[in-house]
Write an enzyme that holds these catalytic residues in place. Structure first.
Site, PDB file in Angstrom:
ATOM      1  N   HIS A 191       0.833  -1.206   0.000  1.00  0.00           N
ATOM      2  CA  HIS A 191       0.000   0.000   0.000  1.00  0.00           C
ATOM      3  C   HIS A 191       0.867   1.256   0.000  1.00  0.00           C
ATOM      4  CE1 HIS A 191      -3.732  -2.145   0.505  1.00  0.00           C
ATOM      5  NE2 HIS A 191      -3.259  -2.793   1.540  1.00  0.00           N
ATOM      6  N   ARG A 292     -10.689   0.355 -11.652  1.00  0.00           N
ATOM      7  CA  ARG A 292     -10.882  -0.593 -10.548  1.00  0.00           C
ATOM      8  C   ARG A 292     -12.282  -0.399  -9.966  1.00  0.00           C
ATOM      9  NH1 ARG A 292      -5.765   1.984  -9.320  1.00  0.00           N
ATOM     10  NH2 ARG A 292      -3.988   0.582  -9.609  1.00  0.00           N
ATOM     11  N   ASN A 440       1.343  -6.990 -10.599  1.00  0.00           N
ATOM     12  CA  ASN A 440       1.433  -7.130  -9.140  1.00  0.00           C
ATOM     13  C   ASN A 440       1.116  -8.560  -8.722  1.00  0.00           C
ATOM     14  OD1 ASN A 440       1.604  -4.399  -9.568  1.00  0.00           O
ATOM     15  ND2 ASN A 440      -0.105  -3.846  -8.256  1.00  0.00           N
ATOM     16  N   ARG A 451       2.805 -10.065  -1.745  1.00  0.00           N
ATOM     17  CA  ARG A 451       3.325  -8.791  -2.221  1.00  0.00           C
ATOM     18  C   ARG A 451       3.332  -7.695  -1.165  1.00  0.00           C
ATOM     19  NH1 ARG A 451      -0.707  -5.322  -4.796  1.00  0.00           N
ATOM     20  NH2 ARG A 451      -2.824  -6.141  -4.586  1.00  0.00           N
ATOM     21  N   CYS A 494      -1.194  -3.304 -16.970  1.00  0.00           N
ATOM     22  CA  CYS A 494      -1.824  -2.320 -16.081  1.00  0.00           C
ATOM     23  C   CYS A 494      -1.307  -2.440 -14.650  1.00  0.00           C
ATOM     24  CB  CYS A 494      -3.339  -2.457 -16.102  1.00  0.00           C
ATOM     25  SG  CYS A 494      -3.959  -4.024 -15.461  1.00  0.00           S
TER      26      CYS A 494
END
Length: 569
Positions: A191, A292, A440, A451, A494
């Protein structure tokens, strides 16, 4: 004497400034009964601490704006909640089960009880449990004299250092005062890293020891190299000054992504809301490569209505008339649970019912979402493409494409986030119109490395050759499917990897046809792409594929792109 810390660079930039440490999480007070306490005096201390926390939050809210103001005001109200205070005061009583607690322990246990009650109510009330625990920590800090949680308050710009940042911590982060972010934990897709990219802040994550640098220590942060240097010298100051000057060359994007030989590589934006889309359009993004949609659902105890969804999607479409907007259907699950759709009791949610898979467990939500997307698209002129996350097999791709087409959406694609989708891309794209690489999750699943975990940051690196081979496998599969069907099969990227200018060159060389990223990254990526030809990009991609390690892949490519060092990228 200078002290150097090595980590993972996630946002380029070179700055010098004083460190301010994020306060450590408030420690749980010691448990067990405490003899000789005056319950009335303890109760008064708790009430006074609660009022002090509320007053402090109100003062910060008065000076804040936008979302930060709302978050702080809501937290201030929670600090005055009589349920928390009354529950704590009861635990000071000598007759309380388990014996009388200290004031700080009483607040801690009362906070637990209130949070549990809210969770049991479900929906919106369950989401407030985190606010109660935040307030609990603030009151305990006030009682014990420990630093309060949250971004430190400082009259001068500073480099924020922490073990990591929770998403809620970002509500009061002012990018005008925070020069850079450095953390000992987290990873390149954490984050904190995503926040730093969105704000354009130089950032280094997974740099052990930076959370112990004394407050006020001057440091040099190189967000491209992943380096933090305490007590910098003249060379570092000169590098920071040069970055400030060079950054002006990256101030804008003319709206056309291209290589030096004219080869087109459209540069798109990742967005979540209409406000994000407005900012992306202002940055001249050529369209949206990832909308999203789950962010319109996250704070909801129930599924949004059809009209609410139409309005949310339309708020994005209106900013890109006549241009492509790629919308991802609900990516619920794992770190984005939805109370009406996902099972939070799953033992391993990252490998559970998430993304497209939720339609098998809770059928109907996806079909209703597609219908809302179609109605929003019909009301605007944006070229709307729709894609499903977490597709693993050709059968899933075929079913999703049918659902999208039945809803009136002509262009249906898939996210490539799991190795099986990359390895069978030719078969998947026999049914889907396009693919978009979510680097990701693709990195996470390829390397079996969460991650968000700092200790696994080296594994969770999109430069890992195994990940790059899967990107190439996807592009090769798309080319095969295009030949077999006689229809182009575009492959976009993306994930956050597209925001790395050096990696953007490699991704283009591997066969990506579009790149989508946070709008702030577009000018730097465009600038670097414009210095290479397609042949050069393909040559560098081959060199990265041949490298045995992520470090060697990155360094080999960067050494061939001197423009990166010139611009501090």
């Amino acid at each position: 004497m200078s002290q150097q810390f090595e980590g993972v660079g996630v946002t380029p930039g070179r700055v010098v400034g004083p460190v301010r440490q994020m306060p450590a999480p408030v420690r749980e007070p010691a448990a067990g009964p405490v003899a000789g306490l005056d319950p009335e005096a303890g109760a008064e201390r708790i009430r006074a601490a609660s009022k002090a926390v509320q007053a402090g939050l109100k003062a910060r809210a008065a000076a804040a704006a936008g979302d930060a103001k709302g978050v702080l005001e809501a937290t201030a109200l929670m600090a005055a909640d009589p349920m928390l205070v009354k529950g704590a005061v009861k635990l000071l009583d000598p007759q309380a089960p388990g014996g009388p607690r200290s004031p700080e322990r009483a607040v801690w246990e009362s906070g637990d009880a209130v949070a549990q009650k809210l969770r049991s109510l479900g929906g919106y009330m369950a989401e407030r449990a985190a606010d109660v625990l935040d307030v609990r920590a603030r009151i305990v800090a006030e009682l014990t004299g420990a630093p309060a949680p949250g971004i430190p308050d400082s009259p001068a710009p500073f480099v924020l250092a922490a073990e990591d940042l929770a998403p809620a911590d970002t509500a009061t982060l002012d990018p005008a005062r925070v020069l850079a972010l450095v953390t000992s934990g987290g990873g390149p897709q954490s984050h904190t890293a995503i926040l730093a990219r969105a704000l354009g802040l130089p950032a280094v994550v997974a740099a052990p020891g930076v959370d112990a640098i004394p407050d006020g220590t001057e440091v040099y942060v190189d967000g491209a190299a992943g380096r933090v240097l305490a007590s910098p010298g003249d060379p570092e100051r000169a590098a920071a000054a040069a970055w400030t000057a060079a950054a002006s060359a990256l101030a804008g994007f003319d709206g056309t992504g291209r290589l030096a030989d004219g080869h087109r590589i459209p540069l798109l934006a990742n967005v979540a809301t209409g406000a994000d889309a407005a900012a992306a359009a202002a940055a001249n993004a050529e369209g949206v490569g990832l909308l999203r949609t789950e962010f319109a659902f996250l704070d909801r105890p129930a599924e949004p209505t059809h009209d609410e969804q139409v309005a949310a999607y339309g708020a994005v479409f209106e900013h890109f008339p006549g241009r492509k907007v790629v919308i991802r259907t609900l990516d619920a699950g794992a770190d984005k649970p939805l109370p009406f759709l996902t099972d939070t009791a799953e033992p391993n949610p990252a490998l559970g019912v998430r993304g497209y898979r939720t339609d098998t467990a809770t059928p109907g939500v996806l079909a209703r979402q597609l219908a809302a997307i179609a109605d929003a698209a019909a009301a605007h002129t944006a070229e709307v493409w729709v894609m499903a996350p977490m597709v693993s097999t050709p059968e899933e791709a075929a079913r999703f494409a049918r659902m999208a087409h039945d809803a009136g959406l002509p262009t249906a694609g898939v996210m490539v986030e799991v190795p099986s989708a990359a390895l069978t891309a030719a078969h998947i794209l026999a049914h889907a119109d396009f693919a978009s690489l979510g680097t990701n999750d693709l990195t996470q699943y390829t390397m079996a490395a969460d991650r968000l975990l700092g200790p696994l940051a080296a594994l969770n690196d999109p430069w890992q050759p195994a990940v790059l081979h899967l990107v190439k496998a996807t592009a090769d599969g798309a080319a095969h499917a295009a030949t077999a069907t006689g229809t182009p099969k575009p492959v976009g990227v993306c994930g956050e990897a597209a925001a790395d200018p050096a990696l953007a060159v490699v991704l283009t060389g591997l066969g990506a046809t579009t790149l989508s990223m946070t709008p702030r990254a577009i000018p730097a990526v465009a600038h670097v792409l414009a210095t290479v030809t397609l042949e050069t990009a393909q040559h560098l991609a081959a060199a990265a594929l041949a490298a045995p390690t992520a470090h060697q892949a990155r360094e080999t490519v960067r050494a061939a792109l001197p423009v990166l060092d010139q611009l501090g990228l």
